[in-house]
Design an enzyme around this catalytic site. Sequence first.
Site, PDB file in Angstrom:
ATOM      1  N   GLU A 173      12.548 -16.034 120.848  1.00  6.39           N
ATOM      2  CA  GLU A 173      13.142 -15.466 122.073  1.00  6.39           C
ATOM      3  C   GLU A 173      13.023 -16.425 123.256  1.00  6.39           C
ATOM      4  O   GLU A 173      12.522 -16.076 124.322  1.00  6.39           O
ATOM      5  CB  GLU A 173      12.492 -14.116 122.388  1.00  6.39           C
ATOM      6  CG  GLU A 173      12.802 -13.074 121.316  1.00  6.39           C
ATOM      7  CD  GLU A 173      12.377 -11.661 121.687  1.00  6.39           C
ATOM      8  OE1 GLU A 173      11.520 -11.500 122.566  1.00  6.39           O
ATOM      9  OE2 GLU A 173      12.909 -10.707 121.084  1.00  6.39           O
ATOM     10  N   GLU A 362      14.911  -9.642 113.867  1.00  2.95           N
ATOM     11  CA  GLU A 362      14.110  -8.538 114.409  1.00  2.95           C
ATOM     12  C   GLU A 362      15.028  -7.384 114.756  1.00  2.95           C
ATOM     13  O   GLU A 362      16.048  -7.569 115.427  1.00  2.95           O
ATOM     14  CB  GLU A 362      13.378  -8.941 115.701  1.00  2.95           C
ATOM     15  CG  GLU A 362      12.212  -9.859 115.486  1.00  2.95           C
ATOM     16  CD  GLU A 362      11.421 -10.098 116.765  1.00  2.95           C
ATOM     17  OE1 GLU A 362      11.309  -9.181 117.603  1.00  2.95           O
ATOM     18  OE2 GLU A 362      10.922 -11.235 116.920  1.00  2.95           O
TER      19      GLU A 362
END
Length: 464
Positions: A173, A362
């Site tokens: 991220e 995810e």
Amino acid sequence: MKEKFLWGGAVAANQWEGAYDVDGKGLSIADVQTAGAHGVPRIIHDHVHEGVYYPSHEGIDSYHRYKEDIALFKEMGFKCLRFSINWPRIYPQGDEETPNEAGLKFYDEFIDELLKNDIQPVITLSHYETPLYLVDHYGSWRNRKLIDFFLNYCKTVFHRYKGKVKYWMTFNEINETMNKEEPFFQAGLRFKEGENPNEIKVIASHNMFVASAKAVKLAHEIDSNYQVGCMVQYPTTYASSSRPEDQLAQRFQMMPNWYYTDVMAKGYYSNLCKAQLRRLGVNLEVSEEDKKILKEGVVDYIALSYYFSSIASADDKNDCIVTRKNPFLERNDWDWPIDPIGLRIGLNELYDRYELPLFVVENGLGLDEYPDEKGQINDDKRIKFLKDHIIQLKKAMDEDFVDVIGYTTWGPIDIISVGTGEMKKRYGFIYVDKDDKGYGTLKRSKKKSFDWYKEVIASNGEKL
Ligand code: BG6
């Protein structure tokens, strides 16, 4: 679904391993973060204080129990497990020349255990685990020296696990670096008085871009079979209305995210990046050498996390206001909207923009849940959440022709939450007996979703 579609789960070292000071491991930025709660932020300490509960220190103790955990993943039929290597296990300070052999040995055995169980390792090189020493002594990613330290670490693990791994990703991220709350979680950034946070975030991001590009190049030199991706949190965003100002606000809201994927997937600071820098009021000079590196280190694929969508609108001053309160969507207990179609939209947006394979690494639903009197957990809500998202994933692949490599649910076994440090924000198919204060037997038990996901994988996504 493709025959070799990679079904599985994803975890991060700092959230599940524990053993924070075992076998020569140094501290990471995760190891000085206290437990918070919904609406109560985690506190970041300078060092470990006596008597304070730090959730990463024990995690769910997978460092010592991974064989049991892998056996359960195997029972579900996992094709892959995405996990991170805890950088300070390999380089405890981060700036050493030689690695910590005990740390490497741990991952030798861990990876071999996965392979023995026919589970492909998918590795994140940096998932909120920058060595704390690099933060204290070098100012973390604002300092270009971190590029070489990171590369040294990459070189070590790329050589060590050659022939055993195919998919790597650099920074988890990475776009969270631009986020208001998370520059420490993501990039270890603390701001000094008088510093312009936006400027520091831009510089740190640039250093990570260069590090990532060099890692891609290095990986290909070491093993031509290696595939290296970037990893972003994908925040599908809708305009709150058809008012042109709101539509523009939606675009402005997405720009800081595409800023990251543009540089790593196109290999240069695009026009959008330049416009974003202007919006931030930051002037970034990129050397010719760095431009060359970025070009040579374009990623092989884009990995993404997807949890929810947001809404953007413009206020009277045309500033962008973002909310998660979408009247058309339900929200979970942590106020995260549930929006499966947002996944299909996000996959289409990314694929249209870059035409690179995507990997959903995810996705999942955090629930506060306890075993009933029979010791069972009927997590029907989680089953519905995942089912609805997989339906949209399939539509993106089958009807919109988006190329997706695989799908790994977040936290297939309950682990520590990053956002809150809680244990009760559970994502797993496997329940772990541990509470928010750190008490519990750590015993693992299957939830109802365990058998459901097993069927999904066995039928390659046909039986949902
Ligand atoms: C992603 C992170 O942001 O979301 C994970 O990559 C994290 O590390 C996951 O755990 C879910 O967030 P949270 O706050 O519910 O743990």
